[in-house]
Every structure is written in C-alpha cells, then in structure tokens.
Design a protein around this motif. Sequence first.
Motif, PDB file in Angstrom:
ATOM      1  N   LYS A   8      14.695  -6.614   7.533  1.00 26.03           N
ATOM      2  CA  LYS A   8      13.476  -6.067   6.943  1.00 26.03           C
ATOM      3  C   LYS A   8      12.803  -5.082   7.893  1.00 26.03           C
ATOM      4  CE  LYS A   8       9.177  -7.025   4.647  1.00 26.03           C
ATOM      5  NZ  LYS A   8       8.163  -7.970   4.255  1.00 26.03           N
ATOM      6  N   ASP A   9      12.758  -5.404   9.187  1.00 29.91           N
ATOM      7  CA  ASP A   9      12.175  -4.488  10.175  1.00 29.91           C
ATOM      8  C   ASP A   9      12.937  -3.165  10.209  1.00 29.91           C
ATOM      9  OD1 ASP A   9      10.257  -6.382  10.825  1.00 29.91           O
ATOM     10  OD2 ASP A   9      11.255  -7.005  12.695  1.00 29.91           O
ATOM     11  N   GLU A  10      14.274  -3.254  10.172  1.00 28.53           N
ATOM     12  CA  GLU A  10      15.093  -2.033  10.155  1.00 28.53           C
ATOM     13  C   GLU A  10      14.804  -1.209   8.904  1.00 28.53           C
ATOM     14  OE1 GLU A  10      19.710  -0.589   9.528  1.00 28.53           O
ATOM     15  OE2 GLU A  10      19.339  -2.689  10.024  1.00 28.53           O
ATOM     16  N   LEU A  11      14.752  -1.876   7.753  1.00 27.35           N
ATOM     17  CA  LEU A  11      14.512  -1.163   6.498  1.00 27.35           C
ATOM     18  C   LEU A  11      13.137  -0.495   6.481  1.00 27.35           C
ATOM     19  CD1 LEU A  11      16.072  -3.765   4.070  1.00 27.35           C
ATOM     20  CD2 LEU A  11      17.046  -1.547   4.718  1.00 27.35           C
ATOM     21  N   MET A  12      12.145  -1.174   6.999  1.00 23.05           N
ATOM     22  CA  MET A  12      10.800  -0.587   7.051  1.00 23.05           C
ATOM     23  C   MET A  12      10.761   0.594   8.025  1.00 23.05           C
ATOM     24  SD  MET A  12       9.350  -2.178   4.690  1.00 23.05           S
ATOM     25  CE  MET A  12       7.700  -1.508   4.873  1.00 23.05           C
ATOM     26  N   ARG A  13      11.476   0.485   9.144  1.00 30.15           N
ATOM     27  CA  ARG A  13      11.540   1.587  10.111  1.00 30.15           C
ATOM     28  C   ARG A  13      12.230   2.804   9.481  1.00 30.15           C
ATOM     29  NH1 ARG A  13      15.543   3.311  12.598  1.00 30.15           N
ATOM     30  NH2 ARG A  13      16.771   1.401  12.468  1.00 30.15           N
ATOM     31  N   VAL A  14      13.334   2.555   8.791  1.00 24.43           N
ATOM     32  CA  VAL A  14      14.073   3.648   8.150  1.00 24.43           C
ATOM     33  C   VAL A  14      13.179   4.383   7.157  1.00 24.43           C
ATOM     34  CG1 VAL A  14      15.910   4.087   6.463  1.00 24.43           C
ATOM     35  CG2 VAL A  14      16.384   2.751   8.513  1.00 24.43           C
ATOM     36  N   ARG A  15      12.480   3.642   6.340  1.00 22.71           N
ATOM     37  CA  ARG A  15      11.588   4.272   5.340  1.00 22.71           C
ATOM     38  C   ARG A  15      10.465   5.052   6.011  1.00 22.71           C
ATOM     39  NH1 ARG A  15       8.709   6.625   2.292  1.00 22.71           N
ATOM     40  NH2 ARG A  15       7.999   5.965   0.238  1.00 22.71           N
ATOM     41  N   ARG A  16       9.884   4.474   7.059  1.00 21.05           N
ATOM     42  CA  ARG A  16       8.776   5.125   7.775  1.00 21.05           C
ATOM     43  C   ARG A  16       9.235   6.412   8.475  1.00 21.05           C
ATOM     44  NH1 ARG A  16       8.012   1.493  11.622  1.00 21.05           N
ATOM     45  NH2 ARG A  16       9.271   2.729  13.041  1.00 21.05           N
ATOM     46  N   MET A 168      15.306   7.071  -5.298  1.00 24.29           N
ATOM     47  CA  MET A 168      15.595   7.484  -6.674  1.00 24.29           C
ATOM     48  C   MET A 168      17.034   7.141  -7.080  1.00 24.29           C
ATOM     49  SD  MET A 168      12.704   8.558  -7.717  1.00 24.29           S
ATOM     50  CE  MET A 168      13.233   9.116  -9.318  1.00 24.29           C
ATOM     51  N   GLY A 169      17.512   5.991  -6.640  1.00 21.53           N
ATOM     52  CA  GLY A 169      18.843   5.527  -6.992  1.00 21.53           C
ATOM     53  C   GLY A 169      19.814   5.501  -5.826  1.00 21.53           C
ATOM     54  N   MET A 170      19.634   6.387  -4.875  1.00 24.00           N
ATOM     55  CA  MET A 170      20.500   6.405  -3.691  1.00 24.00           C
ATOM     56  C   MET A 170      20.005   5.342  -2.718  1.00 24.00           C
ATOM     57  SD  MET A 170      20.739  10.529  -3.364  1.00 24.00           S
ATOM     58  CE  MET A 170      19.032  10.749  -3.871  1.00 24.00           C
ATOM     59  N   ASP A 171      20.952   4.678  -2.047  1.00 24.66           N
ATOM     60  CA  ASP A 171      20.544   3.542  -1.230  1.00 24.66           C
ATOM     61  C   ASP A 171      20.780   3.741   0.256  1.00 24.66           C
ATOM     62  OD1 ASP A 171      23.129   1.462  -0.430  1.00 24.66           O
ATOM     63  OD2 ASP A 171      23.506   3.149  -1.775  1.00 24.66           O
ATOM     64  N   TYR A 172      20.101   2.917   1.019  1.00 22.70           N
ATOM     65  CA  TYR A 172      20.366   2.730   2.441  1.00 22.70           C
ATOM     66  C   TYR A 172      20.761   1.264   2.592  1.00 22.70           C
ATOM     67  CZ  TYR A 172      19.813   2.100   7.420  1.00 22.70           C
ATOM     68  OH  TYR A 172      20.054   1.792   8.744  1.00 22.70           O
ATOM     69  N   LYS A 173      22.040   1.005   2.882  1.00 27.03           N
ATOM     70  CA  LYS A 173      22.562  -0.348   3.045  1.00 27.03           C
ATOM     71  C   LYS A 173      22.210  -1.255   1.870  1.00 27.03           C
ATOM     72  CE  LYS A 173      22.787  -0.189   8.074  1.00 27.03           C
ATOM     73  NZ  LYS A 173      22.416  -0.869   9.335  1.00 27.03           N
ATOM     74  N   GLY A 174      22.224  -0.688   0.669  1.00 25.06           N
ATOM     75  CA  GLY A 174      21.938  -1.462  -0.531  1.00 25.06           C
ATOM     76  C   GLY A 174      20.465  -1.551  -0.883  1.00 25.06           C
ATOM     77  N   TYR A 175      19.602  -0.996  -0.068  1.00 25.33           N
ATOM     78  CA  TYR A 175      18.156  -1.062  -0.282  1.00 25.33           C
ATOM     79  C   TYR A 175      17.588   0.345  -0.467  1.00 25.33           C
ATOM     80  CZ  TYR A 175      18.611  -5.828   1.385  1.00 25.33           C
ATOM     81  OH  TYR A 175      18.980  -7.139   1.522  1.00 25.33           O
ATOM     82  N   TRP A 176      16.337   0.404  -0.850  1.00 25.29           N
ATOM     83  CA  TRP A 176      15.540   1.619  -1.018  1.00 25.29           C
ATOM     84  C   TRP A 176      15.996   2.506  -2.166  1.00 25.29           C
ATOM     85  CZ3 TRP A 176      10.977   1.023   0.257  1.00 25.29           C
ATOM     86  CH2 TRP A 176      10.584   0.484   1.483  1.00 25.29           C
ATOM     87  N   ARG A 177      16.811   2.002  -3.119  1.00 21.46           N
ATOM     88  CA  ARG A 177      17.092   2.786  -4.326  1.00 21.46           C
ATOM     89  C   ARG A 177      15.785   3.061  -5.068  1.00 21.46           C
ATOM     90  NH1 ARG A 177      22.572   2.964  -5.415  1.00 21.46           N
ATOM     91  NH2 ARG A 177      23.803   1.246  -4.590  1.00 21.46           N
ATOM     92  N   ASN A 178      14.817   2.203  -4.860  1.00 20.21           N
ATOM     93  CA  ASN A 178      13.524   2.274  -5.538  1.00 20.21           C
ATOM     94  C   ASN A 178      12.518   3.188  -4.847  1.00 20.21           C
ATOM     95  OD1 ASN A 178      13.713   0.146  -3.507  1.00 20.21           O
ATOM     96  ND2 ASN A 178      11.564  -0.261  -3.997  1.00 20.21           N
ATOM     97  N   PHE A 183      14.651  10.971   0.213  1.00 21.42           N
ATOM     98  CA  PHE A 183      14.403  10.948   1.645  1.00 21.42           C
ATOM     99  C   PHE A 183      15.694  11.153   2.412  1.00 21.42           C
ATOM    100  CE2 PHE A 183      11.169   8.599  -0.533  1.00 21.42           C
ATOM    101  CZ  PHE A 183      10.001   9.016   0.089  1.00 21.42           C
ATOM    102  N   ALA A 184      15.576  11.743   3.592  1.00 16.31           N
ATOM    103  CA  ALA A 184      16.736  12.025   4.452  1.00 16.31           C
ATOM    104  C   ALA A 184      16.582  11.334   5.784  1.00 16.31           C
ATOM    105  CB  ALA A 184      16.872  13.528   4.665  1.00 16.31           C
ATOM    106  N   LEU A 185      17.689  10.808   6.248  1.00 15.59           N
ATOM    107  CA  LEU A 185      17.788  10.326   7.616  1.00 15.59           C
ATOM    108  C   LEU A 185      18.544  11.395   8.384  1.00 15.59           C
ATOM    109  CD1 LEU A 185      18.891   6.621   7.138  1.00 15.59           C
ATOM    110  CD2 LEU A 185      16.620   7.501   7.586  1.00 15.59           C
ATOM    111  N   ASP A 186      17.938  11.949   9.398  1.00 14.28           N
ATOM    112  CA  ASP A 186      18.640  12.957  10.189  1.00 14.28           C
ATOM    113  C   ASP A 186      19.769  12.331  10.997  1.00 14.28           C
ATOM    114  OD1 ASP A 186      17.192  15.140   9.238  1.00 14.28           O
ATOM    115  OD2 ASP A 186      15.533  14.644  10.553  1.00 14.28           O
ATOM    116  N   GLU A 187      19.580  11.052  11.344  1.00 17.24           N
ATOM    117  CA  GLU A 187      20.631  10.268  11.970  1.00 17.24           C
ATOM    118  C   GLU A 187      20.614   8.919  11.289  1.00 17.24           C
ATOM    119  OE1 GLU A 187      20.280  10.029  16.223  1.00 17.24           O
ATOM    120  OE2 GLU A 187      19.528  12.055  16.331  1.00 17.24           O
ATOM    121  N   GLU A 188      21.791   8.349  11.044  1.00 14.08           N
ATOM    122  CA  GLU A 188      21.827   7.028  10.411  1.00 14.08           C
ATOM    123  C   GLU A 188      21.157   6.016  11.315  1.00 14.08           C
ATOM    124  OE1 GLU A 188      25.171   5.571   8.274  1.00 14.08           O
ATOM    125  OE2 GLU A 188      26.011   7.593   8.175  1.00 14.08           O
ATOM    126  N   GLY A 189      20.380   5.113  10.623  1.00 19.64           N
ATOM    127  CA  GLY A 189      19.635   4.089  11.333  1.00 19.64           C
ATOM    128  C   GLY A 189      20.522   3.062  11.845  1.00 19.64           C
TER     129      GLY A 189
END
Length: 189
Positions: A8-16, A168-178, A183-189
């Motif tokens: 959860k901490d990783e996912l929140m960091r990625v979104r932020r 908007m449907g695209m995920d980060y490790k199965g999360y954040w499709r919502n 959003f773009a990650l310039d480097e994978e988390g």
Amino acid sequence: MTTANELKDELMRVRRDARELHSHDDVQAAIGRVAVQLTADYSERFPVFVTIMNGGMVFAGQLLTRLDFPLEVDYLHASRYLGDTSGGDVQWIVTPTASLAGRDVVILDDILDVGNTLLAIIEACKAQGAATVSTCVLVDKVHDRKAQPGLKADYTALEAEDHYLFGMGMDYKGYWRNAPGIFALDEEG
C-alpha cells in the motif's frame, strides 16, 4: 515477501510521484470526441463492441453509455503476459460469446503499445467471420516499436509519451486502473 502495508505504501508513493499526462476532464472530452466519430460510423449498422479485459473495462464503461444506437456488447480476455513482465505468445483466457460472423466488430482497449495482442485479436475476429473489424483505444503510446510499421487504431482518444502509464483502465501491478486520469512513471517504481 512484501507485506500488505508495504505494498500500500508503494502504491500510494507511485500515485503521488506520477506525472499527470491527461486530466480526468481531458480524458472525458477525448472519449466524447470518439463517441461522436463512432456514432457517425456505426449508428446505421448493428455492431458488436468487444472489450479487451481488464484494461478496456473502464474505457468501455465510459464510452458505451455515450453511444445512443443499438449495439451488442461482449468481451474477451487475452494476454501475452499472464503474470510475467515480458510478453510471449497470446493466451486466450475468455473468448467472446456473441457470434461475430457477418458482423461489424469494434474492439475496445485501454492502450495500443506494441500491438501484438491487438493484431492477434483482429485476426481471431476475422477467422470467426467478422464482416469488418475496427479498433478503438483510449491511448496510443507514441514510439517506434510497433508490431507493424505505422500501426494505428482506427479510433484513438489520446496519445501519450512512451512511459509506463496507469489510470483509466491501465494498471500499475494490478492497481490504479481506477485513477481518474492518465499518469506516467518516468521510472518504474
């Protein structure tokens, strides 16, 4: 092993830390433009719209309610990844139940990246006797690694830089499709 709190901490960091490429309002306006194009092209036909799961689900849900003409909705699930980080052969998990024979088929997906999976799906629809097969994506990722030179979807809402994308449907490790934008990650988390 990663704990639930660490994940959860990783996912929140990625979104932020992610960079917003397209806001929710930009995405909604782009979906509206695609809906107008599809209505002009398909309102006098009797098409079947086939959503590619899971990524195409959010896009389809927001697009289909803007199409005020009779259409059939179905889905398929095909993957080149199945838990891996690099793609292999296309694996069919669920195929459409609607008969595609003689039908105008519109394939809906979240992103056109390289395009190998999309090309395999197009060929599978044609093999089932589809009269026409068109593709409609929320995002076309701009780069020169397409499966075929110049590969484009027939309908594209937005273009995006060549980064790892989510929302908007695209995920980060199965999360954040919502996530309510792209959003773009310039480097994978």
